[in-house]
Design an enzyme around this catalytic site. Structure first.
Site, PDB file in Angstrom:
ATOM      1  N   CYS A  20       0.853  -1.195   0.000  1.00 60.16           N
ATOM      2  CA  CYS A  20       0.000   0.000   0.000  1.00 60.16           C
ATOM      3  C   CYS A  20       0.885   1.240   0.000  1.00 60.16           C
ATOM      4  O   CYS A  20       1.872   1.291   0.743  1.00 60.16           O
ATOM      5  CB  CYS A  20      -0.885  -0.011   1.242  1.00 60.16           C
ATOM      6  SG  CYS A  20      -2.003   1.395   1.357  1.00 60.16           S
TER       7      CYS A  20
ATOM      8  N   HIS B 269      -9.249  -3.926  -1.761  1.00 56.34           N
ATOM      9  CA  HIS B 269      -8.261  -3.156  -1.004  1.00 56.34           C
ATOM     10  C   HIS B 269      -8.686  -1.678  -0.939  1.00 56.34           C
ATOM     11  O   HIS B 269      -8.662  -1.060   0.133  1.00 56.34           O
ATOM     12  CB  HIS B 269      -6.885  -3.331  -1.669  1.00 56.34           C
ATOM     13  CG  HIS B 269      -5.768  -2.557  -1.051  1.00 56.34           C
ATOM     14  ND1 HIS B 269      -4.703  -3.154  -0.432  1.00 56.34           N
ATOM     15  CD2 HIS B 269      -5.545  -1.222  -0.981  1.00 56.34           C
ATOM     16  CE1 HIS B 269      -3.868  -2.211   0.015  1.00 56.34           C
ATOM     17  NE2 HIS B 269      -4.358  -1.027  -0.313  1.00 56.34           N
ATOM     18  N   GLU B 270      -9.082  -1.125  -2.086  1.00 53.31           N
ATOM     19  CA  GLU B 270      -9.472   0.293  -2.133  1.00 53.31           C
ATOM     20  C   GLU B 270     -10.795   0.527  -1.397  1.00 53.31           C
ATOM     21  O   GLU B 270     -10.983   1.555  -0.749  1.00 53.31           O
ATOM     22  CB  GLU B 270      -9.568   0.791  -3.578  1.00 53.31           C
ATOM     23  CG  GLU B 270      -8.296   0.632  -4.408  1.00 53.31           C
ATOM     24  CD  GLU B 270      -7.038   1.179  -3.740  1.00 53.31           C
ATOM     25  OE1 GLU B 270      -7.142   2.147  -2.963  1.00 53.31           O
ATOM     26  OE2 GLU B 270      -5.952   0.607  -3.972  1.00 53.31           O
TER      27      GLU B 270
ATOM     28  N   HIS C 175     -10.129   0.948   2.094  1.00 55.54           N
ATOM     29  CA  HIS C 175      -9.616   2.290   2.410  1.00 55.54           C
ATOM     30  C   HIS C 175     -10.745   3.276   2.696  1.00 55.54           C
ATOM     31  O   HIS C 175     -10.656   4.061   3.638  1.00 55.54           O
ATOM     32  CB  HIS C 175      -8.795   2.852   1.242  1.00 55.54           C
ATOM     33  CG  HIS C 175      -7.339   2.529   1.289  1.00 55.54           C
ATOM     34  ND1 HIS C 175      -6.536   2.880   2.342  1.00 55.54           N
ATOM     35  CD2 HIS C 175      -6.521   1.910   0.396  1.00 55.54           C
ATOM     36  CE1 HIS C 175      -5.277   2.476   2.097  1.00 55.54           C
ATOM     37  NE2 HIS C 175      -5.254   1.884   0.921  1.00 55.54           N
TER      38      HIS C 175
HETATM   39 CO    CO Z   1      -3.700   0.967  -0.066  1.00 57.04          CO
END
Ligand code: CO
Length: 157
Positions: A93, A135-136, A139
């Site tokens: 990341c 993953h995003e 976030h």
């Molecule tokens: Co990331």
């Protein structure tokens, strides 16, 4: 035109907040168009596969993805379907430099979102693309891959 934005590095509470949907009408504003292009440029410059708005200091439900050289602008996403099948692969990341770990993710997902023009989109993603989306998506919900990762390693620069 587009500029490279500074990336927020963990730990930082901006990375831990739940982001908010944007009003689709705001996509017509030059300020929002500029934000999207700046996020794209920042992702490409930093050689990331994706970049979420909290990583550049904005708690908005926006992320960009580098899908084989084509940028996807993903706004107000909802994951609508997750496969039972999962798989583990190593992730990193931009907000957690030099750190890598194995993360178990759904192998396939479906999402609905609006694009940079405010048009409703549906996307079925599998394998690497599904992983990047998850993953995003984490976030914008204040979750970092290191919360879920096993075998975390730190590589020297
Ligand atoms: Co990331």
């Amino acid at each position: 035109m587009a500029k490279i934005l500074p990336i927020i590095i963990a730990p930082n509470k901006i990375l831990r907040e739940k982001s908010k949907d944007i009003n689709p009408e705001d996509l017509k504003k030059s300020e929002m168009k500029k934000l999207l292009l700046d996020m794209e440029k920042t992702m490409l410059q930093e050689d990331g596969l994706g970049l979420a708005a909290p990583q550049i200091g904005k708690n908005l439900n926006i992320f960009v993805i580098n899908n084989k050289g084509k940028t996807l602008f993903v706004i107000n996403p909802k994951i609508t379907k997750r496969s039972w099948a999962k798989e583990t692969d190593q992730e990193g990341c931009l907000s957690i430099p030099n750190t890598y770990g194995d993360v178990l993710r759904h192998k396939k997902i479906n999402i609905s979102y609006i694009n940079e023009k405010g048009k409703k989109q549906k996307l079925g993603a599998s394998n690497l693309l599904a992983r990047i989306v998850q993953h995003e998506y984490d976030h914008i919900n204040g979750v970092l891959f290191t919360d879920k990762a096993e075998n975390i390693i730190v590589k020297e620069d």
